[in-house]
Structure formats: structure tokens, C-alpha cells
Design a protein around this motif. Structure first.
Motif, PDB file in Angstrom:
ATOM      1  N   LYS A 268      10.035  10.833   4.572  1.00 24.21           N
ATOM      2  CA  LYS A 268       8.623  10.928   4.193  1.00 24.21           C
ATOM      3  C   LYS A 268       8.117  12.362   4.337  1.00 24.21           C
ATOM      4  CE  LYS A 268       4.184   8.653   4.737  1.00 24.21           C
ATOM      5  NZ  LYS A 268       3.438   7.597   5.368  1.00 24.21           N
TER       6      LYS A 268
ATOM      7  N   LEU B 238      12.315   9.358  -2.151  1.00 28.19           N
ATOM      8  CA  LEU B 238      11.608   8.148  -2.565  1.00 28.19           C
ATOM      9  C   LEU B 238      12.561   6.956  -2.683  1.00 28.19           C
ATOM     10  CD1 LEU B 238       9.117   9.716  -5.119  1.00 28.19           C
ATOM     11  CD2 LEU B 238       8.597   8.787  -2.847  1.00 28.19           C
TER      12      LEU B 238
ATOM     13  N   LYS C   9      12.390   3.421  -0.594  1.00 32.46           N
ATOM     14  CA  LYS C   9      12.275   2.212  -1.425  1.00 32.46           C
ATOM     15  C   LYS C   9      11.094   2.264  -2.405  1.00 32.46           C
ATOM     16  CE  LYS C   9      15.379  -0.374   1.085  1.00 32.46           C
ATOM     17  NZ  LYS C   9      16.600   0.358   0.979  1.00 32.46           N
ATOM     18  N   ASP C  10      10.669   3.474  -2.764  1.00 29.70           N
ATOM     19  CA  ASP C  10       9.645   3.661  -3.797  1.00 29.70           C
ATOM     20  C   ASP C  10      10.387   3.978  -5.091  1.00 29.70           C
ATOM     21  OD1 ASP C  10       7.672   4.419  -5.573  1.00 29.70           O
ATOM     22  OD2 ASP C  10       6.743   5.880  -4.234  1.00 29.70           O
TER      23      ASP C  10
ATOM     24  N   SER D 256       9.777   3.203  -8.258  1.00 32.33           N
ATOM     25  CA  SER D 256       8.970   3.687  -9.373  1.00 32.33           C
ATOM     26  C   SER D 256       8.708   5.187  -9.238  1.00 32.33           C
ATOM     27  CB  SER D 256       7.648   2.910  -9.435  1.00 32.33           C
ATOM     28  OG  SER D 256       6.851   3.388 -10.488  1.00 32.33           O
ATOM     29  N   GLY D 257       8.338   5.617  -8.050  1.00 29.70           N
ATOM     30  CA  GLY D 257       8.132   7.041  -7.802  1.00 29.70           C
ATOM     31  C   GLY D 257       9.414   7.829  -7.977  1.00 29.70           C
TER      32      GLY D 257
END
Length: 145
Positions: free
Chosen positions: A47, A74, A78-79, A81-82
Motif C-alpha cells: 500500500k 494493486l 487484490k484491487d 480493476s485498479g
């Protein structure tokens, strides 16, 4: 450059300290942010690393390595889409980098977008035709279509 020498000599903490000192004087410096992001990603601080890659890109949106590493962060967070957006940006910045396309495919697969993932993976294979791992992944992805 001091941070790089410290990192190469195995003094990771000192290298990170030098980068932070540089950023305290110039908080938006793209390469300092990128390099600190690299330090943090190696420590698993995804992060915080992402925030530094994001700052690097805000100052210099042409930094393909920062976009790639932001996408990696990301994915680990587990993001998906990002991550897909970051890897798409990387593909535009570094269209001849097979890893950009392979990573884009991985993010799309996590989103269940197998057709688009297949197209990106095909491009990765085209750019690196000697990679058996990429060819095997393409075969496996073809079965999901």
C-alpha cells in the motif's frame, strides 16, 4: 545515487533513509518516489509502495516502470480493476515489453475478462516467442474461452 550504492551494498535500511531524506526536500521527485516504492515493495509494504509509484506517475506520467510496479502492488492488494488500469497504462507506455502485456492479461483474468486477457497474452507471446511459460498460459487461457 547514495541510496542505490547503499542498496547494492546490502544496506537496505540506510538506502530507504536516504530516499526519505531526499523526498523531504523534494516530495514530488519522480525517481525518488519510484525508488522508495521499489524499496517498500521488496519489504511487502504494498500500500505504501503504491502511493509512491502514484506520486511518481503524477509528476511524470511517462514512467512505465512506476505504472508497472503500481499495478503489481494493486494485484497484491487484490484491487484487480485498479491493477488492470495500471497495466493498460504500462502497455501504452512500453508496448514492446512482454511483461506489461502478460501482467495486463493476469489482471483481466482475475476480473473474468478472458477474451481481453487472451488478446493481451497473445501480444506477450508475440513479443517473447521463446517463453514456454507464456505459451503454456496462452493454451490454458484458450480453454476458458
Amino acid at each position: 545515487s547514495q541510496a542505490t550504492l547503499l542498496r547494492l551494498s546490502g544496506q537496505q535500511d540506510m538506502a530507504e533513509e536516504r530516499l526519505r531524506q531526499g523526498l523531504s526536500a523534494c516530495p514530488n521527485h519522480p525517481l525518488l518516489n519510484h525508488n522508495l516504492g521499489n524499496q517498500l515493495i521488496q519489504k511487502g509494504e504494498n500500500k505504501a509502495a503504491f502511493e509512491h509509484f502514484k506520486k511518481a506517475l503524477a509528476t511524470n506520467p511517462r514512467l512505465g516502470g512506476s505504472a508497472m510496479n503500481a499495478g503489481v502492488c494493486l494485484m497484491k492488494l487484490k484491487d484487480f480493476s485498479g491493477a488492470e488500469k495500471m497495466f493498460r497504462q504500462t502497455c501504452k507506455l512500453q508496448p514492446d515489453n512482454f511483461q506489461s502485456w502478460a501482467n495486463h492479461s493476469l489482471a483481466l483474468q482475475q476480473l473474468g475478462e478472458y477474451r481481453r486477457a487472451f488478446v493481451s497474452l497473445e501480444e506477450a507471446v508475440r513479443l517473447n516467442p521463446s517463453s514456454l511459460q507464456l505459451k503454456k498460459a496462452l493454451t490454458g487461457l484458450r480453454q476458458k474461452l
